[in-house]
Design a protein around this motif. Structure first.
Motif, PDB file in Angstrom:
ATOM      1  N   GLY A 489       0.789  -1.226   0.000  1.00 47.24           N
ATOM      2  CA  GLY A 489       0.000   0.000   0.000  1.00 47.24           C
ATOM      3  C   GLY A 489       0.819   1.272   0.000  1.00 47.24           C
ATOM      4  N   ARG A 490       2.109   1.157  -0.257  1.00 40.13           N
ATOM      5  CA  ARG A 490       2.971   2.346  -0.318  1.00 40.13           C
ATOM      6  C   ARG A 490       2.993   2.840  -1.761  1.00 40.13           C
ATOM      7  NH1 ARG A 490       7.966  -0.542   2.967  1.00 40.13           N
ATOM      8  NH2 ARG A 490       6.815  -0.989   4.908  1.00 40.13           N
ATOM      9  N   THR A 491       1.908   3.486  -2.133  1.00 38.18           N
ATOM     10  CA  THR A 491       1.698   3.824  -3.545  1.00 38.18           C
ATOM     11  C   THR A 491       2.755   4.775  -4.079  1.00 38.18           C
ATOM     12  OG1 THR A 491      -0.672   3.571  -3.126  1.00 38.18           O
ATOM     13  CG2 THR A 491      -0.029   4.587  -5.206  1.00 38.18           C
ATOM     14  N   GLU A 492       3.095   5.806  -3.318  1.00 36.76           N
ATOM     15  CA  GLU A 492       4.058   6.789  -3.809  1.00 36.76           C
ATOM     16  C   GLU A 492       5.421   6.149  -4.068  1.00 36.76           C
ATOM     17  OE1 GLU A 492       3.273   9.802  -4.671  1.00 36.76           O
ATOM     18  OE2 GLU A 492       1.200   9.509  -4.025  1.00 36.76           O
ATOM     19  N   GLU A 493       5.855   5.292  -3.138  1.00 40.25           N
ATOM     20  CA  GLU A 493       7.128   4.590  -3.344  1.00 40.25           C
ATOM     21  C   GLU A 493       7.056   3.666  -4.546  1.00 40.25           C
ATOM     22  OE1 GLU A 493       5.570   4.894  -0.563  1.00 40.25           O
ATOM     23  OE2 GLU A 493       6.899   5.461   1.087  1.00 40.25           O
ATOM     24  N   ALA A 494       5.905   3.006  -4.722  1.00 41.16           N
ATOM     25  CA  ALA A 494       5.745   2.114  -5.876  1.00 41.16           C
ATOM     26  C   ALA A 494       5.850   2.889  -7.175  1.00 41.16           C
ATOM     27  CB  ALA A 494       4.405   1.391  -5.794  1.00 41.16           C
ATOM     28  N   VAL A 495       5.200   4.061  -7.230  1.00 39.50           N
ATOM     29  CA  VAL A 495       5.264   4.897  -8.437  1.00 39.50           C
ATOM     30  C   VAL A 495       6.705   5.304  -8.716  1.00 39.50           C
ATOM     31  CG1 VAL A 495       4.602   7.132  -9.418  1.00 39.50           C
ATOM     32  CG2 VAL A 495       2.894   5.722  -8.249  1.00 39.50           C
ATOM     33  N   TYR A 496       7.446   5.669  -7.675  1.00 40.26           N
ATOM     34  CA  TYR A 496       8.841   6.082  -7.841  1.00 40.26           C
ATOM     35  C   TYR A 496       9.662   4.975  -8.497  1.00 40.26           C
ATOM     36  CZ  TYR A 496      13.664   7.065  -6.465  1.00 40.26           C
ATOM     37  OH  TYR A 496      15.025   7.250  -6.480  1.00 40.26           O
ATOM     38  N   TYR A 497       9.517   3.756  -7.981  1.00 40.03           N
ATOM     39  CA  TYR A 497      10.324   2.654  -8.521  1.00 40.03           C
ATOM     40  C   TYR A 497       9.818   2.207  -9.894  1.00 40.03           C
ATOM     41  CZ  TYR A 497      12.793   2.257  -4.118  1.00 40.03           C
ATOM     42  OH  TYR A 497      13.594   2.515  -3.028  1.00 40.03           O
ATOM     43  N   TYR A 498       8.516   2.264 -10.124  1.00 41.87           N
ATOM     44  CA  TYR A 498       8.008   1.927 -11.463  1.00 41.87           C
ATOM     45  C   TYR A 498       8.533   2.919 -12.501  1.00 41.87           C
ATOM     46  CZ  TYR A 498       4.722  -1.879 -10.498  1.00 41.87           C
ATOM     47  OH  TYR A 498       4.165  -3.098 -10.196  1.00 41.87           O
ATOM     48  N   LYS A 499       8.592   4.191 -12.131  1.00 40.08           N
ATOM     49  CA  LYS A 499       9.109   5.194 -13.070  1.00 40.08           C
ATOM     50  C   LYS A 499      10.591   4.950 -13.356  1.00 40.08           C
ATOM     51  CE  LYS A 499       6.146   9.267 -12.669  1.00 40.08           C
ATOM     52  NZ  LYS A 499       6.103  10.705 -12.322  1.00 40.08           N
ATOM     53  N   LYS A 500      11.371   4.650 -12.305  1.00 37.38           N
ATOM     54  CA  LYS A 500      12.794   4.378 -12.517  1.00 37.38           C
ATOM     55  C   LYS A 500      12.984   3.137 -13.390  1.00 37.38           C
ATOM     56  CE  LYS A 500      16.044   5.002  -9.654  1.00 37.38           C
ATOM     57  NZ  LYS A 500      17.004   4.946  -8.537  1.00 37.38           N
ATOM     58  N   ASP A 501      12.167   2.125 -13.146  1.00 34.41           N
ATOM     59  CA  ASP A 501      12.257   0.906 -13.948  1.00 34.41           C
ATOM     60  C   ASP A 501      11.890   1.190 -15.394  1.00 34.41           C
ATOM     61  OD1 ASP A 501      12.765  -1.808 -14.351  1.00 34.41           O
ATOM     62  OD2 ASP A 501      10.695  -2.371 -13.970  1.00 34.41           O
ATOM     63  N   LEU A 502      10.873   2.021 -15.595  1.00 39.40           N
ATOM     64  CA  LEU A 502      10.462   2.374 -16.958  1.00 39.40           C
ATOM     65  C   LEU A 502      11.572   3.127 -17.683  1.00 39.40           C
ATOM     66  CD1 LEU A 502       8.217   2.452 -19.090  1.00 39.40           C
ATOM     67  CD2 LEU A 502       7.411   4.571 -18.039  1.00 39.40           C
ATOM     68  N   GLU A 503      12.220   4.045 -16.993  1.00 36.97           N
ATOM     69  CA  GLU A 503      13.328   4.790 -17.610  1.00 36.97           C
ATOM     70  C   GLU A 503      14.445   3.843 -18.035  1.00 36.97           C
ATOM     71  OE1 GLU A 503      14.577   7.634 -14.770  1.00 36.97           O
ATOM     72  OE2 GLU A 503      12.716   8.814 -14.849  1.00 36.97           O
ATOM     73  N   ARG A 504      14.734   2.891 -17.185  1.00 39.11           N
ATOM     74  CA  ARG A 504      15.813   1.956 -17.529  1.00 39.11           C
ATOM     75  C   ARG A 504      15.421   1.075 -18.706  1.00 39.11           C
ATOM     76  NH1 ARG A 504      19.784  -1.184 -13.417  1.00 39.11           N
ATOM     77  NH2 ARG A 504      20.880  -2.410 -14.976  1.00 39.11           N
ATOM     78  N   MET A 505      14.173   0.607 -18.722  1.00 39.04           N
ATOM     79  CA  MET A 505      13.726  -0.217 -19.847  1.00 39.04           C
ATOM     80  C   MET A 505      13.753   0.571 -21.149  1.00 39.04           C
ATOM     81  SD  MET A 505      10.667  -2.677 -18.386  1.00 39.04           S
ATOM     82  CE  MET A 505       9.774  -1.439 -17.466  1.00 39.04           C
ATOM     83  N   GLU A 506      13.424   1.842 -21.090  1.00 34.50           N
ATOM     84  CA  GLU A 506      13.476   2.693 -22.298  1.00 34.50           C
ATOM     85  C   GLU A 506      14.923   2.880 -22.756  1.00 34.50           C
ATOM     86  OE1 GLU A 506       9.496   5.442 -21.538  1.00 34.50           O
ATOM     87  OE2 GLU A 506      11.471   6.131 -20.842  1.00 34.50           O
ATOM     88  N   ASP A 507      15.831   3.110 -21.797  1.00 34.85           N
ATOM     89  CA  ASP A 507      17.243   3.290 -22.159  1.00 34.85           C
ATOM     90  C   ASP A 507      17.816   2.034 -22.808  1.00 34.85           C
ATOM     91  OD1 ASP A 507      17.165   5.838 -21.162  1.00 34.85           O
ATOM     92  OD2 ASP A 507      17.995   5.304 -19.198  1.00 34.85           O
ATOM     93  N   GLU A 508      17.397   0.882 -22.292  1.00 38.77           N
ATOM     94  CA  GLU A 508      17.917  -0.385 -22.808  1.00 38.77           C
ATOM     95  C   GLU A 508      17.064  -0.967 -23.927  1.00 38.77           C
ATOM     96  OE1 GLU A 508      18.174  -2.886 -19.402  1.00 38.77           O
ATOM     97  OE2 GLU A 508      19.702  -1.650 -18.398  1.00 38.77           O
ATOM     98  N   GLU A 509      15.987  -0.226 -24.295  1.00 40.00           N
ATOM     99  CA  GLU A 509      15.092  -0.641 -25.386  1.00 40.00           C
ATOM    100  C   GLU A 509      14.559  -2.052 -25.160  1.00 40.00           C
ATOM    101  OE1 GLU A 509      17.208  -0.128 -29.023  1.00 40.00           O
ATOM    102  OE2 GLU A 509      17.200   2.064 -28.899  1.00 40.00           O
ATOM    103  N   ARG A 510      14.106  -2.289 -23.924  1.00 40.62           N
ATOM    104  CA  ARG A 510      13.552  -3.596 -23.580  1.00 40.62           C
ATOM    105  C   ARG A 510      12.030  -3.555 -23.590  1.00 40.62           C
ATOM    106  NH1 ARG A 510      13.973  -4.974 -18.723  1.00 40.62           N
ATOM    107  NH2 ARG A 510      15.056  -3.190 -17.789  1.00 40.62           N
ATOM    108  N   GLU A 511      11.428  -4.645 -24.023  1.00 40.46           N
ATOM    109  CA  GLU A 511       9.981  -4.811 -23.974  1.00 40.46           C
ATOM    110  C   GLU A 511       9.673  -6.062 -23.166  1.00 40.46           C
ATOM    111  OE1 GLU A 511       7.812  -2.721 -25.220  1.00 40.46           O
ATOM    112  OE2 GLU A 511       9.210  -1.403 -26.292  1.00 40.46           O
ATOM    113  N   GLY A 512       8.386  -6.309 -22.938  1.00 44.98           N
ATOM    114  CA  GLY A 512       8.025  -7.536 -22.240  1.00 44.98           C
ATOM    115  C   GLY A 512       6.980  -7.309 -21.170  1.00 44.98           C
TER     116      GLY A 512
END
Length: 577
Positions: A489-512
């Protein structure tokens, strides 16, 4: 005469002295450094420089800045000690004994020198007895318990050799080579403190015996022990420190030493291989692969350290390159532990685990203390779901080197497979203690904390954070942190890490699946926050997918637009996608 010329003179003399005393491994090492010294371009043309081709690219890769071939600033090296040679009285008997020694007839060599009192003769006699004892010990191991079993069989010559060399040391009639052998015997008998003292005396008296430095290095298990050594500031100490820093996982310091040494020994295969080892520990596989490719171009029949190259090719799943390397070492010398490990890695990559184990066992028949073979064989047993055999192999590896993080990690995996997370956690903790910068180890420990028996979610999250800070190449940590925070239920922390993960996936051009999961979570979050424009951005990206993801994104997007216009909308999340 410049610095490099001095080094050449010293190394040439060392090669003769080491060969004369049958210390062939140390002589070979000195020879590699001799031909590795950079030559004066005014005196040596490219045609006469053995490693000219390809060496410039190696040097650019290693050196962040120009390194000059002078002692490090503020460092004053001691003068090279001169060792007195024996009187010629033992000459004929010594030559006969050395001939026996070269034919591996060690007891005949020792017997030929039984009445000779010269320092060279005493050393060769005791060294021949030591090797005869080692040979007999290996034979007894093969006869009684096989090459892979535990045993308390020891070298029976150690007691007599220790007694004799101890007397010579007390009388002051022992040379640096005798001190080296005395230190080796003390180490074998478990007297580490005295062994360190004796080996320091040996290398201070005669710095070019690389075998003595290696034995001393094996006894330097902590930085405090290293700092307590009273070593003369000879230039050979730089090689020693670089090697010890590497073993103590002080990678930055080790690279700095090798960088300096590479400015002098610019064509040394040994230094290039050592740099590759450090980079391998840092998981810079692309750089390591390039270094080994250059090494093989310069020295196509090299077998030393090539098992590490095979590990890199295995990790990168380069099947064709690993096949070529296995064929190459097989044709060069198939009865070397390194060759057997390379071939074993090839069969493992092909999924033929039984054949891989066969070759790892063969490597251990050739050298029962070959650490890589024990560890790799443990990995194969894990793949074959034979956990008791895997545990046995990993424990053998730890007996050889208690600091081998791969063996500790393997033990953790084995006990995790057996449903014993408390034991697994103990071994994972040991592995991260010895290799704290490896994200895979932190992730494995986090998974252990997440098991039903432990259910220590906060501790798991701490491990994932450490993994994320250790350059998590598999991008597991950020996604797991986002999921765990969302579940708690720590939504703000979850959003923070999801955004960081999304940035990394975009940098590495990963899908899935992780990308889809992240986009859905962020779209729903911003919809709930009434930030419809941002929510639409994530929904639009989901429209690029096919199948149920696209239909779900369409439904979510319709709901967002209806809320924007003020129309009532159906909560699509009540229905499964």
């Amino acid at each position: 005469m410049n610095l490099k010329d001095n080094y050449r003179i010293e190394l040439r003399a060392a090669i003769r002295q080491l060969t004369d005393r049958c210390l062939y491994a140390a002589s070979k090492w000195a020879g590699e450094q001799l031909v590795g010294i950079e030559h004066d371009p005014a005196k040596f043309t490219p045609a006469n420089t053995r490693f000219q081709r390809g060496s410039s690219s190696i040097r650019r890769r290693f050196r962040s800045s120009e390194v000059i071939s002078t002692p490090i600033a503020g460092v004053s090296y001691v003068s090279t000690p001169i060792m007195e040679e024996d009187e010629i009285v033992d000459g004929d008997f010594y030559l006969l004994a050395k001939s026996y020694f070269d034919c591996r007839e060690y007891r005949r060599a020792a017997h030929a020198l039984r009445d000779q009192g010269g320092k060279k003769s005493v050393f060769l006699r005791c060294y021949a007895l030591y090797l005869a004892g080692e040979k007999r010990k290996e034979e007894e191991l093969m006869e009684l318990e096989g090459p892979l079993g535990k045993s308390d069989i020891v070298n029976r010559e150690l007691v007599s050799i220790e007694r004799e060399l101890s007397t010579f040391r007390k009388n002051g009639t022992i040379d640096p080579f005798g001190l080296y052998l005395y230190g080796l015997v003390l180490k074998e008998k478990g007297n580490g403190n005295l062994a360190r003292t004796v080996l320091v005396e040996s290398v201070n008296s005669y710095p070019w015996n690389w075998n003595a430095w290696l034995e001393l290095q094996s006894l330097c298990t902590t930085v405090d022990i290293l700092n307590s050594l009273s070593l003369n500031n000879h230039w050979m100490k730089e090689f020693f420190l670089a090697n010890v820093y590497q073993e103590l996982r002080m990678h930055k310091e080790s690279l700095s030493k090798y960088d300096y040494l590479h400015g002098i020994f610019g064509f040394s295969n040994y230094i290039q291989a050592q740099i590759a080892k450090v980079q391998y520990s840092l998981r810079e596989f692309d750089l390591v692969e390039g270094i080994f490719e250059d090494l093989l171009r310069n020295d196509p029949y090299r077998v030393e350290d090539m098992d590490m190259y095979s590990n890199v090719l295995y990790a990168k799943e380069c099947s064709s390159a690993l096949s070529y390397l296995a064929h190459r070492v097989f044709m060069t010398d198939k009865y070397r532990p390194e060759s057997c490990c390379i071939i074993g890695n090839y069969y493992s990559l092909k999924g033929l685990h039984e054949k891989a184990v066969l070759y790892f066992r063969r490597a251990l028949k050739l050298d029962r203390n070959y650490l890589s073979a024990w560890t790799l064989m443990g990995h194969e047993f894990i793949e074959m779901k034979n956990t008791p055999a895997a545990v046995d192999a990993y424990r053998h590896a730890i007996d050889i080197n208690p600091s081998d993080y791969r063996a500790w990690y393997g033990l953790g995996q084995a006990y995790e497979m057996m449903g014993m997370p408390f034991y697994a956690l103990h071994y994972f903790r040991k592995s991260v203690f010895f290799q704290p910068n490896d994200s895979r180890l932190w992730i494995a420990m986090a998974h252990c904390y997440q098991t039903d028996q432990l259910n220590m979610i906060d501790e798991a999250m701490k491990c994932y954070k450490r993994a994320a800070n250790c350059n998590d190449r598999e991008s597991i940590a950020l996604n797991q942190l986002a999921k765990l925070n969302a579940d708690l239920g720590r939504t703000e922390e979850a959003v923070y890490y999801y955004k960081k993960d999304l940035e990394r996936m975009e940098d590495e051009e990963r899908e899935g699946p992780n990308m889809v999961e992240t986009l859905f979570f962020l779209a729903k979050y911003f919809r709930e926050q009434k930030k419809f424009e941002e929510a639409e951005v994530y929904c639009t990206r989901l429209m690029d997918y096919t199948g149920p993801e696209k239909e779900r994104a369409k439904s979510l997007l319709r709901g967002i637009r209806m809320e924007q216009t003020g129309a009532p909308s159906m909560d699509i999340e009540r229905f499964p996608p």
